[in-house]
Scaffold this active site. Sequence first.
Site, PDB file in Angstrom:
ATOM      1  N   SER A  99       0.833  -1.207   0.000  1.00 16.25           N
ATOM      2  CA  SER A  99       0.000   0.000   0.000  1.00 16.25           C
ATOM      3  C   SER A  99       0.863   1.251   0.000  1.00 16.25           C
ATOM      4  CB  SER A  99      -0.874  -0.012   1.255  1.00 16.25           C
ATOM      5  OG  SER A  99      -1.399   1.265   1.501  1.00 16.25           O
TER       6      SER A  99
ATOM      7  N   TYR B 247      -2.228  -0.544   9.979  1.00  8.14           N
ATOM      8  CA  TYR B 247      -2.466  -1.043   8.615  1.00  8.14           C
ATOM      9  C   TYR B 247      -1.178  -0.946   7.796  1.00  8.14           C
ATOM     10  CZ  TYR B 247      -3.983  -1.012   3.736  1.00  8.14           C
ATOM     11  OH  TYR B 247      -4.102  -1.263   2.396  1.00  8.14           O
TER      12      TYR B 247
HETATM   13  N1  LIG Z   1      -8.456  -0.007  -2.686  1.00 15.53           N
HETATM   14  C1  LIG Z   1      -7.385   0.717  -2.372  1.00 15.53           C
HETATM   15  O1  LIG Z   1      -7.386   1.940  -2.515  1.00 15.53           O
HETATM   16  C2  LIG Z   1      -6.138   0.049  -1.848  1.00 15.53           C
HETATM   17  C3  LIG Z   1      -5.008   0.849  -1.620  1.00 15.53           C
HETATM   18  C4  LIG Z   1      -3.855   0.248  -1.136  1.00 15.53           C
HETATM   19  C5  LIG Z   1      -3.811  -1.105  -0.901  1.00 15.53           C
HETATM   20  N2  LIG Z   1      -4.928  -1.861  -1.105  1.00 15.53           N
HETATM   21  C6  LIG Z   1      -4.836  -3.303  -0.827  1.00 15.53           C
HETATM   22  O2  LIG Z   1      -5.296  -4.016  -1.955  1.00 15.53           O
HETATM   23  C7  LIG Z   1      -5.940  -5.221  -1.549  1.00 15.53           C
HETATM   24  C8  LIG Z   1      -7.347  -5.272  -2.127  1.00 15.53           C
HETATM   25  O3  LIG Z   1      -8.054  -4.128  -1.672  1.00 15.53           O
HETATM   26  P1  LIG Z   1      -9.569  -3.862  -2.011  1.00 15.53           P
HETATM   27  O4  LIG Z   1      -9.736  -2.389  -2.119  1.00 15.53           O
HETATM   28  O5  LIG Z   1     -10.009  -4.733  -3.113  1.00 15.53           O
HETATM   29  O6  LIG Z   1     -10.248  -4.330  -0.631  1.00 15.53           O
HETATM   30  P2  LIG Z   1     -11.547  -5.210  -0.357  1.00 15.53           P
HETATM   31  O7  LIG Z   1     -11.794  -5.125   1.110  1.00 15.53           O
HETATM   32  O8  LIG Z   1     -12.646  -4.805  -1.278  1.00 15.53           O
HETATM   33  O9  LIG Z   1     -11.073  -6.672  -0.750  1.00 15.53           O
HETATM   34  C9  LIG Z   1     -10.435  -7.557   0.133  1.00 15.53           C
HETATM   35  C10 LIG Z   1     -11.228  -8.847   0.131  1.00 15.53           C
HETATM   36  O10 LIG Z   1     -10.525  -9.778   0.954  1.00 15.53           O
HETATM   37  C11 LIG Z   1     -11.446 -10.501   1.743  1.00 15.53           C
HETATM   38  N3  LIG Z   1     -10.720 -10.917   2.952  1.00 15.53           N
HETATM   39  C12 LIG Z   1     -10.299 -10.139   3.987  1.00 15.53           C
HETATM   40  N4  LIG Z   1      -9.656 -10.892   4.902  1.00 15.53           N
HETATM   41  C13 LIG Z   1      -9.664 -12.166   4.422  1.00 15.53           C
HETATM   42  C14 LIG Z   1      -9.160 -13.386   4.895  1.00 15.53           C
HETATM   43  N5  LIG Z   1      -8.528 -13.459   6.082  1.00 15.53           N
HETATM   44  N6  LIG Z   1      -9.337 -14.505   4.154  1.00 15.53           N
HETATM   45  C15 LIG Z   1     -10.004 -14.456   2.961  1.00 15.53           C
HETATM   46  N7  LIG Z   1     -10.521 -13.314   2.475  1.00 15.53           N
HETATM   47  C16 LIG Z   1     -10.347 -12.191   3.180  1.00 15.53           C
HETATM   48  C17 LIG Z   1     -12.585  -9.531   2.026  1.00 15.53           C
HETATM   49  O11 LIG Z   1     -13.807 -10.210   2.273  1.00 15.53           O
HETATM   50  C18 LIG Z   1     -12.623  -8.705   0.741  1.00 15.53           C
HETATM   51  O12 LIG Z   1     -13.609  -9.212  -0.145  1.00 15.53           O
HETATM   52  C19 LIG Z   1      -5.899  -5.228  -0.022  1.00 15.53           C
HETATM   53  O13 LIG Z   1      -4.761  -5.958   0.369  1.00 15.53           O
HETATM   54  C20 LIG Z   1      -5.710  -3.768   0.328  1.00 15.53           C
HETATM   55  O14 LIG Z   1      -5.074  -3.609   1.573  1.00 15.53           O
HETATM   56  C21 LIG Z   1      -6.088  -1.315  -1.587  1.00 15.53           C
END
Ligand SMILES: NC(=O)c1ccc[n+]([C@@H]2O[C@H](COP(=O)([O-])OP(=O)(O)OC[C@H]3O[C@@H](n4cnc5c(N)ncnc54)[C@H](O)[C@@H]3O)[C@@H](O)[C@H]2O)c1
Length: 341
Positions: free
Chosen positions: A136, A161
Amino acid sequence: MKSTLLAPNQVCLITGAAGFIGHALARRLLDEGCTVVGVDNLNDYYDVKLKQARLTQLTSYERFVFIKGDISDKAAVDGLFAEYKPKVVVNLAAQAGVRYSLENPGAYIQSNIVGFFNILEACRYHPVDHLIYASSSSVYGANKKVPFEESDFVDHPVSLYASTKKSNELMAHTYSHLYQIPATGLRFFTVYGPMGRPDMAYFGFTDRYFAGKPISIFNNGDFENDLYRDFTYIDDIVEGIVRLIGTPPETIVPHRVFNIGNNRPEKLMTFIEALEKALGHALGKEVRFEKKFEPIKPGDVPATYASTDLLQEAVGFKPQTPIDEGLQKFADWYVDYYNKS
Ligand SMILES: NC(=O)c1ccc[n+]([C@@H]2O[C@H](COP(=O)([O-])OP(=O)(O)OC[C@H]3O[C@@H](n4cnc5c(N)ncnc54)[C@H](O)[C@@H]3O)[C@@H](O)[C@H]2O)c1
């Protein structure tokens, strides 16, 4: 698609497949003819119906298999790798969100640390051609030097985080060093778009507008020194990941980290005005949010700004969707999905 890593007979495992980025990536890979195994625990951090709606889009593809499971369950992760033998693994499952990490830190340790450790162990015993995992932009903490470069000092995270994401990079480096696992970490910069995350500001602002409530803007009401964010449209993130999947690192320790951001930070207020305009366009009337200005929240950072030179060098691509174009797609989707027209 040229890369043999994305041939239909090779299984690509995506964790967090019902999530915002996971679902968009899975769709793109399925459209390209790949076989995708998606895992998600469908937790209720935000509206589970939205996660199910994303899954419904994926289950219409023959080459998609969904497993409801938790990556913090070591036996379940091992079983999955033993059964499907994925050659490409994209780990997107995590507890996301900066602010919630002050409220429920345990969820971050469980999914982001224990869960990611299980993925690394599985890659150790069931070798893969490429592990890609989500880090991130929050690892840059309150760094002042912009744009943020992958070589910058990132040992001062300002939220748990961010600490878990930086820890993931260290853990992946160690496993790559010890067991030659080709691994790529991606520092995503504020991703937005249709079917996005309801806990993120642009989505919450839109919800509040339709609920007839004011929006809170955590920038101290200081427009001169407004917060800056590098907002990245979802399709650009997916394009970056797809290109990177086919180019695993070939260095002595096969691990590397890339920023994926828009390389064009916007003032928070500019982004909000663009969202008002996009919603206005989708609804065919003028839209103005009622705004309340509040102090910046603990754990939030004043600016994010990605250098994309490394990404461009590696795969000849950098995100470039302008916010008015990306927000229009979000607004059109929102109005249609929630029947607001
Ligand atoms: N969206 C952003 O702006 C952003 C920015 C930086 C980093 N990220 C990272 O990118 C990745 C995806 O983000 P996103 O925006 O799609 O988030 P999101 O929350 O929509 O997707 C994450 C998914 O993982 C599932 N999940 C969580 N813990 C779990 C576990 N222990 N076992 C199985 N499933 C699990 C959740 O149900 C969810 O559907 C994450 O790692 C997030 O930290 C996202």
